[in-house]
Design an enzyme around this catalytic site. Sequence first.
Site, short mmCIF file in Angstrom:
data_model
loop_
_atom_site.label_atom_id
_atom_site.label_comp_id
_atom_site.label_asym_id
_atom_site.label_seq_id
_atom_site.Cartn_x
_atom_site.Cartn_y
_atom_site.Cartn_z
N ALA A 187 0.82 -1.21 0.00
CA ALA A 187 0.00 0.00 0.00
C ALA A 187 0.86 1.26 0.00
CB ALA A 187 -0.93 -0.02 1.20
N HIS A 188 0.18 2.40 -0.10
CA HIS A 188 0.86 3.68 -0.26
C HIS A 188 1.67 4.07 0.97
CE1 HIS A 188 -2.95 6.05 1.26
NE2 HIS A 188 -2.61 5.06 2.05
#
Length: 344
Positions: free
Chosen positions: A239-240
């Site tokens: 994820a980011h």
Amino acid sequence: MEFTAKQIAEYLGGRVEGDEQATVHTFCKIENGQPGALTFLANPKYAHYLYDTKASVVLVNDDLELERAVSATLVRVANAYSSVSELLRLYDSMKPKKKGIDPLSFISGTAKTGDDCYIGAFAYIGENVEIGSRCLIYPHAYIGDGVKLGDDCIICPNVSIYHGCQLGDRVTIHSGSVIGADGFGFAPDQDGYKKIPQLGIVKIEDDVEIGANTCVDRSTMEATVVHKGVKLDNLVQIAHNTEIGANTVMSSQVGVAGSTKVGEWCMFGGQVGISGHITIGDRVMLGAQSGVPSSLKSDQKLIGTPPMEMTPFFKSQAIFRRLPEMYKQLSQLQAEIEELKKTR
């Protein structure tokens, strides 16, 4: 290509036990041995196959003690598993590599490509892209505007690399993977969820390999970083704003939530889930399907949800399987106690 047992031993620094001139031209598993093939024995579970294998040459560890005679030629080495890996890499490096730019590809006039690259049919290379030397860009790959690739990268079919992302040298990305899609950022309000713009990029350092259908999301700001030597299996989600430390490996279906920092030399089994905004130390090993809700210190071997040391975990699982029986015994004891109370 054919090689003798003697040539293989000289290349690996091993010693031959049997016919030095035995030749091989392919590889096989020890249980499926065939004449002209090279195989190896590293796991003791497969030792019984050694005595009946039809393979011509078998790599074995130096300390292997034979229980009876074998028909195959043995090459004794310090580590059979790493030695066969080295031979596979050598064999793969000898295969001819594709070169040239297919006329059906699209390359922006502002893009720059290095020497001896291959760009396949229907690959798309956007504006201001920089591609290093000896890269292989297979058909239907998408390289967005401003992307930078180092030397000797391999971008397999149907890979998408979004705008601005940066890859180092010798990066391999397998089919269907997406690098730099928007991070999962939404702010709730009275009307629903408003998207938070993801303005950062993904940085992938040297010698990283990413399996098929894996996603590494771009950050909200700055960069999601995958450090050198990381190996990600198929169907992994990064994820980011996450940072993955050097030489960490993750098996299939691992998910790492946003803004988490994973240390170096970690090993995560299949379907491990990591919560967001936590820190995982160096050299942490997590067994398959572990769920990690909070930070972990370095040098731990854990499994379960929440994760615990492996020995207590397996003891707990043994007890868990007996819970129906234990519940029945407890109910009987409670009934007996109630009967005893009535006799007072």
